[in-house]
Design a protein around this motif. Structure first.
Motif, short mmCIF file in Angstrom:
data_model
loop_
_atom_site.label_atom_id
_atom_site.label_comp_id
_atom_site.label_asym_id
_atom_site.label_seq_id
_atom_site.Cartn_x
_atom_site.Cartn_y
_atom_site.Cartn_z
N PHE A 290 0.80 -1.22 0.00
CA PHE A 290 0.00 0.00 0.00
C PHE A 290 0.84 1.28 0.00
O PHE A 290 0.31 2.36 -0.26
CB PHE A 290 -0.98 -0.01 1.18
CG PHE A 290 -2.10 -1.00 1.02
CD1 PHE A 290 -3.00 -0.87 -0.03
CD2 PHE A 290 -2.23 -2.08 1.87
CE1 PHE A 290 -4.02 -1.78 -0.21
CE2 PHE A 290 -3.25 -3.00 1.70
CZ PHE A 290 -4.15 -2.86 0.66
N ARG A 291 2.13 1.14 0.29
CA ARG A 291 3.01 2.31 0.16
C ARG A 291 3.55 2.46 -1.25
O ARG A 291 4.08 3.51 -1.61
CB ARG A 291 4.18 2.21 1.15
CG ARG A 291 3.83 2.55 2.60
CD ARG A 291 5.09 2.83 3.39
NE ARG A 291 5.97 1.66 3.45
CZ ARG A 291 6.03 0.81 4.47
NH1 ARG A 291 5.22 0.99 5.51
NH2 ARG A 291 6.86 -0.21 4.46
N ALA A 292 3.43 1.42 -2.05
CA ALA A 292 3.99 1.44 -3.41
C ALA A 292 3.14 2.30 -4.34
O ALA A 292 1.96 2.56 -4.07
CB ALA A 292 4.07 0.01 -3.95
N ASP A 293 3.75 2.75 -5.44
CA ASP A 293 2.98 3.51 -6.42
C ASP A 293 2.12 2.54 -7.25
O ASP A 293 2.19 1.32 -7.08
CB ASP A 293 3.89 4.35 -7.33
CG ASP A 293 4.88 3.51 -8.12
OD1 ASP A 293 4.55 2.36 -8.48
OD2 ASP A 293 6.00 4.00 -8.39
N ALA A 294 1.29 3.09 -8.12
CA ALA A 294 0.31 2.27 -8.85
C ALA A 294 0.98 1.18 -9.69
O ALA A 294 0.52 0.03 -9.72
CB ALA A 294 -0.55 3.17 -9.73
N ALA A 295 2.07 1.53 -10.36
CA ALA A 295 2.73 0.55 -11.22
C ALA A 295 3.33 -0.59 -10.40
O ALA A 295 3.21 -1.77 -10.75
CB ALA A 295 3.83 1.23 -12.04
N ARG A 301 0.88 -7.12 -7.05
CA ARG A 301 -0.43 -7.79 -6.99
C ARG A 301 -0.41 -9.06 -7.85
O ARG A 301 -0.84 -10.14 -7.42
CB ARG A 301 -1.52 -6.86 -7.47
CG ARG A 301 -2.90 -7.51 -7.54
CD ARG A 301 -3.93 -6.58 -8.11
NE ARG A 301 -4.14 -5.44 -7.25
CZ ARG A 301 -3.86 -4.18 -7.57
NH1 ARG A 301 -3.33 -3.92 -8.78
NH2 ARG A 301 -4.08 -3.20 -6.75
N THR A 302 0.10 -8.92 -9.06
CA THR A 302 0.16 -10.07 -9.97
C THR A 302 0.97 -11.20 -9.35
O THR A 302 0.57 -12.37 -9.38
CB THR A 302 0.78 -9.65 -11.32
OG1 THR A 302 -0.04 -8.64 -11.91
CG2 THR A 302 0.87 -10.84 -12.26
N LYS A 320 -9.79 2.52 -2.23
CA LYS A 320 -8.72 3.02 -1.39
C LYS A 320 -8.74 2.34 -0.02
O LYS A 320 -9.77 2.17 0.59
CB LYS A 320 -8.84 4.54 -1.21
CG LYS A 320 -8.65 5.30 -2.51
CD LYS A 320 -8.73 6.78 -2.26
CE LYS A 320 -8.50 7.57 -3.54
NZ LYS A 320 -8.60 9.02 -3.33
N GLU A 321 -7.54 2.00 0.44
CA GLU A 321 -7.41 1.41 1.77
C GLU A 321 -7.13 2.51 2.78
O GLU A 321 -6.59 3.56 2.45
CB GLU A 321 -6.22 0.42 1.78
CG GLU A 321 -6.45 -0.80 0.91
CD GLU A 321 -7.45 -1.76 1.54
OE1 GLU A 321 -7.52 -1.82 2.76
OE2 GLU A 321 -8.14 -2.45 0.80
N ASN A 322 -7.49 2.25 4.01
CA ASN A 322 -7.16 3.19 5.07
C ASN A 322 -5.65 3.18 5.32
O ASN A 322 -5.01 2.14 5.25
CB ASN A 322 -7.88 2.82 6.38
CG ASN A 322 -9.37 3.00 6.25
OD1 ASN A 322 -9.82 3.86 5.50
ND2 ASN A 322 -10.13 2.20 6.96
N LYS A 323 -5.13 4.33 5.65
CA LYS A 323 -3.73 4.40 5.98
C LYS A 323 -3.48 3.68 7.31
O LYS A 323 -4.29 3.76 8.23
CB LYS A 323 -3.27 5.87 6.10
CG LYS A 323 -3.28 6.58 4.76
CD LYS A 323 -2.76 7.99 4.91
CE LYS A 323 -2.74 8.71 3.58
NZ LYS A 323 -2.27 10.08 3.70
N ARG A 324 -2.36 3.01 7.39
CA ARG A 324 -2.07 2.22 8.57
C ARG A 324 -0.88 2.81 9.31
O ARG A 324 -0.02 3.44 8.72
CB ARG A 324 -1.75 0.77 8.18
CG ARG A 324 -2.85 0.10 7.38
CD ARG A 324 -2.38 -1.25 6.88
NE ARG A 324 -2.10 -2.16 7.97
CZ ARG A 324 -3.03 -2.89 8.58
NH1 ARG A 324 -4.29 -2.80 8.23
NH2 ARG A 324 -2.72 -3.74 9.56
#
Length: 328
Positions: A290-295, A301-302, A320-324
């Motif tokens: 969740f800290r990574a950018d979209a790419a 994920r794959t 969107k996920e909640n920030k942890r």
């Protein structure tokens, strides 16, 4: 001109003259007298109108003066009330509490059963006082919803400063290791690096301490995105204590963050075999994801879903996920 018009406009002398009732000399004398009367009447009417206008203006000015007086009185009363309110100890305490909560990012309603305890903790932290272990447990459990990012950072900064100071006094490297962990948790990896740079791990006799110093230092380098140095320190720690899972999780994290997913997963499997729980590993993977950018998220994920679509189901796209809070 008609007789009615002459009558209407008070031209009686002209009316009589027109009828032949006056000689010209008599007409002229009477017309001059009538003209004087008309001028006097017009002047009187003008004076009356002007007097009425002045009266209306005076009334308007009086109304405006009365309104201004009311507004002034209202302002004075409001100012007096404000001064009285702001000098009230209860009001002062309320404002200070609001400012304190704002400083630590707590802008939600606080439940009554948590309010007193939470405010006491905030005041302690704001005064630079460390929290007790019991206070930290309470804040992490009962009052977890109020454990804001700002409060988290402040807590760990106080712990880091205390332990760093203890290291300076005693020279105990374990104090530096623990201080560095707290510095990392509050986003001050540079402070941790400065502290660890003062210690030569090779001079320490304890393999456990050597490995801890290398692992902690490697984590700092990971935070600073100095990947190669982080990998070198992690591998060194693993060589010193091959059965310690901590260097393995460090190496797994760095490889995941740099896109070497298969290698990262291998190190996490080694960590699990050496005692790291899957929950801890998965928690760290989630934070990396969740800290990574979209790419990067797409690539990771794959990989994860191919590895285990059930275990890593959280990686599927779903808004969107909640920030942890960062890893502990």
């Amino acid at each position: 001109m008609s007789a009615a018009y002459l009558e209407q406009h008070g031209l009686r002398a002209l009316q009589q003259f027109a009828k032949g009732g006056l000689t010209f000399d008599a007409f002229r004398e009477l017309a001059l007298a009538e003209r004087s009367l008309r001028i006097a009447a017009a002047s009187a009417a003008k004076q009356a109108r002007e007097a009425q206008q002045r009266a209306r203006e005076a009334q308007q000015q009086a109304r405006e003066a009365a309104m201004q007086a009311k507004l002034k009185l209202a302002r004075e009363q409001a100012e007096s009330a404000r001064r009285a309110r702001e000098s009230d100890p209860k009001y002062i305490a309320k404002i200070k509490d609001q400012e304190l909560r704002a400083r630590y990012g707590i802008d939600t309603f606080i439940e009554q059963h948590c309010f007193a305890g939470l405010m006491s903790l905030l005041k302690s932290v704001d005064a630079g006082q460390r929290l007790s272990g019991e206070d930290f447990v309470w804040l992490s459990t009962v009052a977890k919803e109020y454990f804001s990012r700002e409060l988290w950072d402040a807590y760990h900064h106080l712990e880091a400063e205390f332990l760093a100071s203890k290291f300076q006094r005693t020279g105990d490297p374990w104090m530096a290791v623990n201080a560095s962990g707290h510095y990392r948790k509050c986003g001050q990896a540079s402070e941790a690096k400065w502290l660890l740079d003062t210690i030569d791990a090779d001079r320490e006799r304890s393999p456990k301490l050597q490995a801890a110093l290398c692992t902690t230092h490697g984590g700092v380098m990971r935070d600073l995105r100095r990947w190669e140095e982080g990998l070198r320190l992690g591998e060194r720690a693993h060589a010193i204590r091959p059965m310690d899972y901590r260097p393995c999780t460090l190496l797994g994290a760095i490889h995941m963050e740099t896109g070497n997913y298969s290698l990262g997963q291998e190190w996490y499997e080694k960590a699990h075999a050496r005692g790291a729980s899957l929950d801890v590993i998965d928690h760290e993977l989630r934070n990396i994801f969740f800290r990574a950018d979209a790419a990067q998220q797409s690539e990771m994920r794959t990989f994860l879903l191919r590895e285990d679509p059930i275990r890593f189901a959280w990686a599927r796209p779903r808004g969107k996920e909640n920030k942890r809070i960062p890893d502990s």
